[in-house]
Scaffold this active site. Structure first.
Site, mmCIF file in Angstrom:
data_model
loop_
_atom_site.group_PDB
_atom_site.id
_atom_site.type_symbol
_atom_site.label_atom_id
_atom_site.label_comp_id
_atom_site.label_asym_id
_atom_site.label_seq_id
_atom_site.Cartn_x
_atom_site.Cartn_y
_atom_site.Cartn_z
ATOM 1 N N THR A 29 -62.921 -57.150 47.760
ATOM 2 C CA THR A 29 -63.415 -58.063 46.724
ATOM 3 C C THR A 29 -63.419 -57.383 45.358
ATOM 4 O O THR A 29 -63.019 -57.988 44.352
ATOM 5 C CB THR A 29 -64.812 -58.577 47.099
ATOM 6 O OG1 THR A 29 -64.730 -59.278 48.350
ATOM 7 C CG2 THR A 29 -65.375 -59.499 46.031
ATOM 8 N N HIS A 36 -64.062 -52.186 53.463
ATOM 9 C CA HIS A 36 -63.425 -53.428 53.910
ATOM 10 C C HIS A 36 -63.708 -54.543 52.899
ATOM 11 O O HIS A 36 -63.073 -54.609 51.857
ATOM 12 C CB HIS A 36 -63.896 -53.799 55.318
ATOM 13 C CG HIS A 36 -63.135 -53.063 56.388
ATOM 14 N ND1 HIS A 36 -63.311 -53.280 57.723
ATOM 15 C CD2 HIS A 36 -62.173 -52.112 56.308
ATOM 16 C CE1 HIS A 36 -62.498 -52.499 58.424
ATOM 17 N NE2 HIS A 36 -61.805 -51.777 57.576
ATOM 18 N N CYS A 37 -64.644 -55.414 53.188
ATOM 19 C CA CYS A 37 -64.830 -56.603 52.354
ATOM 20 C C CYS A 37 -65.343 -56.287 50.951
ATOM 21 O O CYS A 37 -64.971 -56.973 49.992
ATOM 22 C CB CYS A 37 -65.755 -57.590 53.056
ATOM 23 S SG CYS A 37 -65.043 -58.198 54.608
ATOM 24 N N VAL A 38 -66.166 -55.257 50.816
ATOM 25 C CA VAL A 38 -66.710 -54.954 49.491
ATOM 26 C C VAL A 38 -65.605 -54.394 48.593
ATOM 27 O O VAL A 38 -65.434 -54.818 47.450
ATOM 28 C CB VAL A 38 -67.913 -53.997 49.592
ATOM 29 C CG1 VAL A 38 -68.592 -53.840 48.239
ATOM 30 C CG2 VAL A 38 -68.930 -54.509 50.608
#
Length: 194
Positions: free
Chosen positions: A125, A120-122
């Site tokens: 990014t 998800h966020c990792v």
């Protein structure tokens, strides 16, 4: 790997207590926080820049609400005085924040990305970092994720989710490697303990 520049930034993403909530389901890589702590120590020892990303829930019922324990950083990834904390409200640490501007202003072109959760966020990014032209490293064993169920009802283990995320990133958006390899490339004496 080639030697890391002296200003390569470690980006620690969403290492927050909300991820301790059992509602996430089964997780892989229980050692991720230890690896993150080891990398933070190496970055600090070599004077390289560290950026902490902190997720803030927009929903009043979200697990990452400011003022709740879930919003706080885990002990292994507590920011030190002077280390910037960038607060985000979506998956990418570059959307709605000044992270890119801070990195450009500091002349930073190489990013090393760790944190929660892998897919998800990792991953989001890291994908944006690669698209923005940063030389991006993604530390496989300093990230972790959770099991999921697909729209067709099929179950995917945390290990499957982690592995496919790494396979999708490597060579396209980032270089995926382990903490020990990264530390050895830095010439850090902490490599043996990673």
């Amino acid at each position: 790997m080639k030697p890391l520049p002296s200003n390569a930034a470690l980006i620690s993403i969403d290492v927050q207590q909300a991820f301790n909530d059992p509602s996430w389901g089964r997780r892989n890589n229980p050692d991720a926080e230890h690896k993150i702590a080891t990398l933070l120590a190496a970055w600090r020892a070599t004077g390289r820049p560290v950026f902490h990303i902190q997720h803030r829930s927009a929903s009043p019922s979200g697990l990452f609400r400011p003022g709740t324990p879930g919003y706080e950083h885990k002990p292994e990834a507590q920011p030190l005085a002077g280390e910037p904390v960038v607060v985000k409200g979506v998956n990418s640490a570059f959307i709605g924040t000044d992270l890119e501007a801070r990195l450009r202003a500091a002349g930073i072109g190489t990013l090393v990305i760790v944190g929660l959760s892998t897919d998800h966020c990792v991953s989001t990014t890291a994908r944006m970092a690669g698209n923005l032209g940063f030389d991006t490293y993604f530390v496989a064993d300093a990230t972790a994720t959770f099991e999921r169920t697909g729209p067709d009802g099929r179950h995917y283990t945390a290990e499957q989710m982690h592995g496919t995320a790494l396979a999708s990133l490597h060579g396209e958006f980032a270089t995926v490697l382990g903490a020990q390899e990264l530390l050895a490339g830095m010439g850090c004496h902490t490599a043996a303990r990673a």
